[in-house]
Scaffold this active site. Structure first.
Site, PDB file in Angstrom:
ATOM      1  CG  ASP A  25      52.387  42.913  43.313  1.00 12.14           C
ATOM      2  OD1 ASP A  25      52.914  44.039  43.371  1.00 12.14           O
ATOM      3  OD2 ASP A  25      51.281  42.650  43.827  1.00 12.14           O
ATOM      4  N   GLY A 109      47.681  45.095  57.099  1.00 13.06           N
ATOM      5  CA  GLY A 109      48.572  44.702  56.011  1.00 13.06           C
ATOM      6  C   GLY A 109      48.513  43.204  55.758  1.00 13.06           C
ATOM      7  CG  ASP A 157      47.822  41.643  48.315  1.00 11.11           C
ATOM      8  OD1 ASP A 157      48.961  41.188  48.470  1.00 11.11           O
ATOM      9  OD2 ASP A 157      47.544  42.837  48.487  1.00 11.11           O
TER      10      ASP A 157
HETATM   11  C1  GLA Z   1      49.915  45.658  48.525  1.00 10.90           C
HETATM   12  C2  GLA Z   1      49.400  45.392  47.114  1.00 10.90           C
HETATM   13  C3  GLA Z   1      50.157  44.244  46.470  1.00 10.90           C
HETATM   14  C4  GLA Z   1      51.659  44.443  46.571  1.00 10.90           C
HETATM   15  C5  GLA Z   1      52.066  44.814  47.994  1.00 10.90           C
HETATM   16  C6  GLA Z   1      53.508  45.180  48.091  1.00 10.90           C
HETATM   17  O1  GLA Z   1      49.626  44.591  49.377  1.00 10.90           O
HETATM   18  O2  GLA Z   1      48.024  45.057  47.159  1.00 10.90           O
HETATM   19  O3  GLA Z   1      49.749  44.088  45.140  1.00 10.90           O
HETATM   20  O4  GLA Z   1      52.111  45.384  45.637  1.00 10.90           O
HETATM   21  O5  GLA Z   1      51.315  45.899  48.490  1.00 10.90           O
HETATM   22  O6  GLA Z   1      54.307  44.085  47.808  1.00 10.90           O
END
Ligand code: GLA
Length: 372
Positions: A25, A109, A157
């Site tokens: 991202d 996560g 996210d």
């Molecule tokens: C975390 C970060 C996101 C993204 C993911 C990996 O969740 O908050 O912005 O970079 O890791 O894809």
């Protein structure tokens, strides 16, 4: 809000699972997450002074009390910094009471922090009539996390927590935040997405995330491209000598992962779940070997799921812990959970938790008495 007065606005926002498109991202790539059913709710009430009070249903005794003039980026504190950061980034200039009911599992996560930020942002937007659209809210909640809390996360996210719709995965172009809904109806094909929470807690502030992000940025600079989005596989291989080993491997993950997202979208449209599973597993292998953000517990979850018939499996989110996902025939879910629990037990790992979730709706206002 028993001893607090009735809320003027209630808003909620979900956590997320990323189907594919990991650690790209911030490289202006494409990602394909969906919102889960677990949500965080924020109840908000205006005050007549410049005070801020925050409390959470989960920790009723700890009320945070401060004022607008005391908001300070990168200060100390706990989960309430995510709330204060949003008040700060939205430039709220009136006092407010906020009660949080966080139902997204923490540290798994699944983006409990984005759910918290987005519930608060949508609530404040309504309460103070800010008229910010979802894209603006996504950027402002990311700013809260980056600049107030000090976590260098990307935009995925917050965007999915705000923009998701039930029944679909959200194809998000992280360069301009345009979105396309991709129907994602696993149940119709007798499949489910099993989420395996390894119970290994990760924190993006720990440094591994920022270091890899830095590798991608320095690699882009050396190769003369704005981001990994503009890099072809050929250009990367021709530039190998310019890069450190780490830069090359991180960039190879980014370039191949962006391509995998495009393939996954086509496979999802064609309902080719066997091939989709293969692509999901390829994403895990790249995160494990090139990006190096997996851990023994995540690898154990993925390997055991694949050995017991999953169509595909991979770690999700920032890595170094948190959750893995497995694409599984519905009839196999129970057996797969036992097999993974047994494998964790024999390896001496903490017992994992399991979830399944259908793609759910993004953030919304649940109650609006702001005009009263
Ligand atoms: C975390 C970060 C996101 C993204 C993911 C990996 O969740 O908050 O912005 O970079 O890791 O894809």
């Amino acid at each position: 809000m028993s001893d607090w007065l009735e809320p003027h606005v209630i808003a909620s926002a979900p956590g997320r699972v990323n189907l594919i498109g990991e650690h790209i991202d911030f490289s202006q790539g494409f990602v394909l997450p969906f919102a889960i059913a677990d949500r965080t709710t924020a109840k908000l009430r205006k005050r007549s002074d410049d005070h801020i009070r925050i409390r959470s249903v989960q920790r009723p005794d700890a009320v945070v009390s401060t004022s607008l003039s005391e908001l300070k980026p990168l200060g100390s504190g706990d989960w309430e910094r995510y709330v204060l950061g949003v008040i700060w980034s939205l430039k709220i200039d009136e006092g407010v009471d906020i009660e949080i009911d966080g139902r997204v599992p923490l540290g798994a996560g699944l983006s409990s922090s984005a759910a918290l930020e987005c519930a608060v942002a949508v609530g404040l937007n309504q309460l103070f009539d800010l008229n910010l659209n979802k894209k603006e809210l996504a950027l402002l909640t990311q700013k809260a996390e980056n600049d107030y809390v000090g976590v260098p996360c990307g935009i995925m996210d917050q965007s999915v927590s705000l923009m998701a719709e039930s029944g679909s995965a959200l194809l998000l172009d992280c360069r301009d935040l345009t979105t396309t809904l991709i129907p994602f109806d696993l149940a119709a094909s007798d499949l489910e997405l099993l989420v395996i929470d390894t119970q290994v807690h990760h924190a993006l502030v720990d440094g591994g995330y920022a270091e890899r992000r830095g590798n991608c940025e320095s690699a882009a600079q050396k190769m003369g491209v704005v981001s990994m989005r503009d890099l072809s596989s050929q250009h990367l291989h021709e530039s190998k000598d310019l890069l450190t080993d780490h830069e090359f491997l991180r960039a190879r993950h980014a370039v191949t992962e962006i391509a995998r997202v495009a393939t996954a979208v086509e496979l999802l449209k064609a309902k080719d779940f066997v091939e989709l599973g293969r692509i999901i597993t390829a994403s895990h292998n790249s995160l494990r070997d090139d990006y190096e953000v997996s851990c023994p517990e995540l690898n154990c979850a993925v390997d055991t799921a694949l050995a017991h018939g999953a169509l595909g499996a991979r770690m999700v989110g920032g890595g170094f812990g948190g959750s893995a996902i497995a694409l599984v025939a519905r009839d196999h879910i129970a057996a797969m959970q036992s097999a993974i629990a047994r494998a964790f037990d024999s390896a001496g790992f903490t017992t994992p938790r399991f979830f399944t979730s259908l793609p759910s709706d993004g953030a919304r206002v649940e109650l609006d008495h702001s005009a009263i």
